[in-house]
Design a protein around this motif. Structure first.
Motif, mmCIF file in Angstrom:
data_model
loop_
_atom_site.group_PDB
_atom_site.id
_atom_site.type_symbol
_atom_site.label_atom_id
_atom_site.label_comp_id
_atom_site.label_asym_id
_atom_site.label_seq_id
_atom_site.Cartn_x
_atom_site.Cartn_y
_atom_site.Cartn_z
ATOM 1 N N UNK A 1 14.818 12.825 -34.142
ATOM 2 C CA UNK A 1 13.977 13.949 -35.005
ATOM 3 C C UNK A 1 13.943 15.149 -34.107
ATOM 4 N N UNK A 2 14.445 16.223 -34.386
ATOM 5 C CA UNK A 2 14.436 17.457 -33.758
ATOM 6 C C UNK A 2 12.796 17.938 -33.577
ATOM 7 N N UNK A 3 12.006 17.515 -34.092
ATOM 8 C CA UNK A 3 10.622 17.731 -33.775
ATOM 9 C C UNK A 3 10.186 17.176 -32.407
ATOM 10 N N UNK A 4 10.935 15.919 -32.286
ATOM 11 C CA UNK A 4 10.527 15.143 -30.955
ATOM 12 C C UNK A 4 11.210 16.124 -29.754
ATOM 13 N N UNK A 5 12.384 16.670 -30.067
ATOM 14 C CA UNK A 5 12.967 17.175 -29.093
ATOM 15 C C UNK A 5 12.350 18.771 -28.595
ATOM 16 N N UNK A 6 11.547 19.079 -29.699
ATOM 17 C CA UNK A 6 10.896 20.413 -29.367
ATOM 18 C C UNK A 6 9.893 20.202 -28.130
ATOM 19 N N UNK A 7 9.460 19.010 -28.225
ATOM 20 C CA UNK A 7 8.349 18.767 -27.021
ATOM 21 C C UNK A 7 9.088 18.541 -25.985
ATOM 22 N N UNK A 8 10.113 17.963 -26.104
ATOM 23 C CA UNK A 8 10.945 17.660 -24.692
ATOM 24 C C UNK A 8 11.203 19.095 -23.996
ATOM 25 N N UNK A 9 11.761 19.903 -24.902
ATOM 26 C CA UNK A 9 12.302 21.310 -24.318
ATOM 27 C C UNK A 9 11.190 22.043 -23.856
ATOM 28 N N UNK A 10 10.007 22.032 -24.656
ATOM 29 C CA UNK A 10 9.239 23.010 -24.364
ATOM 30 C C UNK A 10 8.421 22.713 -22.891
ATOM 31 N N UNK A 11 8.677 21.270 -22.805
ATOM 32 C CA UNK A 11 7.733 20.767 -21.655
ATOM 33 C C UNK A 11 8.495 21.352 -20.192
ATOM 34 N N UNK A 12 9.801 21.648 -20.651
ATOM 35 C CA UNK A 12 10.563 22.293 -19.266
ATOM 36 C C UNK A 12 10.292 23.815 -18.986
ATOM 37 N N UNK A 13 9.897 24.361 -20.328
ATOM 38 C CA UNK A 13 9.692 25.837 -20.033
ATOM 39 C C UNK A 13 8.158 26.001 -20.427
ATOM 40 N N UNK A 14 7.632 27.104 -20.124
ATOM 41 C CA UNK A 14 6.092 27.475 -20.455
ATOM 42 C C UNK A 14 6.023 27.806 -21.738
ATOM 43 N N UNK A 15 5.751 27.180 -22.960
ATOM 44 C CA UNK A 15 5.790 27.288 -24.279
ATOM 45 C C UNK A 15 4.326 27.144 -24.732
ATOM 46 N N UNK A 16 3.841 28.162 -25.499
ATOM 47 C CA UNK A 16 2.410 27.986 -26.012
ATOM 48 C C UNK A 16 2.411 27.138 -26.926
#
Length: 302
Positions: free
Chosen positions: A214-229
């Motif tokens: 699920x790409x939605x799971x990936x969002x969490x993973x990517x944003x944890x590496x960056x500072x995403x609000x």
DNA sequence: TAAGATAAGAGGGACAT
DNA sequence: ATGTCAGTCTTATCTTA
């Protein structure tokens, strides 16, 4: 940081504050800093209670049985001293019986080709585990899959490292643990495509039913590496949901999709992030982000 | 410097030969 | 079994703002 509702108590200070370090996979206490190393945890006696209230009486003790040990941790070793329980030398007839037993015992453990293979594979799996920070149940699953592969003679003629890496990847997919083929390839020192090939083989031959990433799971993973609000994340997820409903996402790399949704979301929310940053965090190229971005953007507008 | 464009190449699935 | 085709992703290089 993973915090679930059944936080175990610290052995040292007793507070319910044991957490798992995402990077190392170690358990540590957030209150007193006590660290439980993975090894001690895996090989120690199992003091888990099977009672509903999680009471203090252990239902069983002893080394845990595990698929990640080639004989599931059930091995016995017949000691090499020819003495009986009281320390007296054995009688000659008994001695030869014991010799025979010992021979069969060791044969049954590791001397058959299949067992040797399994031993080596699980050794590699163990090394891999430290590099990719994987939880115990995923490891179990990986070991299980590898055993199945062995049974079906799928390993023959293929490299053990590639197969065990593929098993691990399959286990990750199955448990929705977000690890990319690349993560595992890097850790295992095996070419990505080789693992991919083995994984496909496993998938096909063992008829594994894998949940779609699920790409939605990936969002969490990517944003944890960056500072995403949080807001930006939510918008990206909404974009992905729209795309899924339109069947726009079929066949696309979920990581690339998630990355570009995140990028789109940043642009919409006026957050300044470069494609490069996101591409790097997601492990895809900028070009991929641009391609997906184009598709997502045109969808946004109608 | 970041973003966009373009081209070449890899690897794999579907399908036909 | 082998070849072709459409589609995706990657790498590299060049242009544009």
């Amino acid at each position: 940081m993973v915090v679930n509702n059944s936080v175990p108590s610290c052995v040292r200070c007793g507070k319910k504050s044991m957490l798992i370090d995402d990077v190392t996979g170690e358990q540590f206490c957030a209150k007193c800093g006590f660290v439980v190393s993975e090894k001690a945890d895996a090989s120690g006696p199992e003091w888990r209670s099977f009672q509903k209230d999680g009471g203090s009486d252990p239902a069983r003790t002893g080394a845990p049985s595990s698929l990640t040990i080639h004989d599931m941790g059930l091995s016995t070793v017949i000691n090499p001293l020819n003495k009986d329980a009281s320390g007296k030398p054995l009688a000659a007839s008994m001695k030869s019986t014991i010799e025979r037993l010992r021979t069969w015992d060791s044969r049954s453990q590791a001397h058959q080709p299949v067992d040797r293979n399994l031993r080596q594979a699980l050794g590699e799996l163990n090394k891999l585990k430290d590099k990719v920070a994987i939880s115990a149940n995923v490891l179990e699953k990986a070991a299980y899959i590898y055993r199945k592969a062995l049974e079906k003679k799928l390993v023959r003629g293929r490299s053990i490292s590639a197969m065990i890496a593929a098993s691990l990847y399959a286990a990750c997919r199955d448990t929705e643990t977000p690890r990319t083929l690349r993560d595992i390839a890097d850790a295992a020192n095996v070419k990505r495509k080789d693992i991919a090939r083995c994984y496909r083989l496993l998938h096909h031959e063992l008829e594994l039913k894998m949940p779609v990433v699920d790409p939605i799971q990936c969002v969490a993973r990517i944003s944890s590496k960056l500072d995403i609000t949080e807001k930006t994340k939510r918008y990206a997820i909404k974009v992905l949901k729209d795309a899924q409903e339109r069947k726009e996402s079929a066949g696309k790399d979920p990581m690339g999709l998630a990355a570009s949704a995140l990028y789109l979301s940043c642009v919409k929310n006026g957050v300044s992030v470069t494609q490069r940053d996101i591409a790097e965090a997601a492990g895809v190229t900028e070009v991929t982000i641009r391609n997906r971005y184009k598709g997502l953007k045109t969808n946004q507008e109608d």
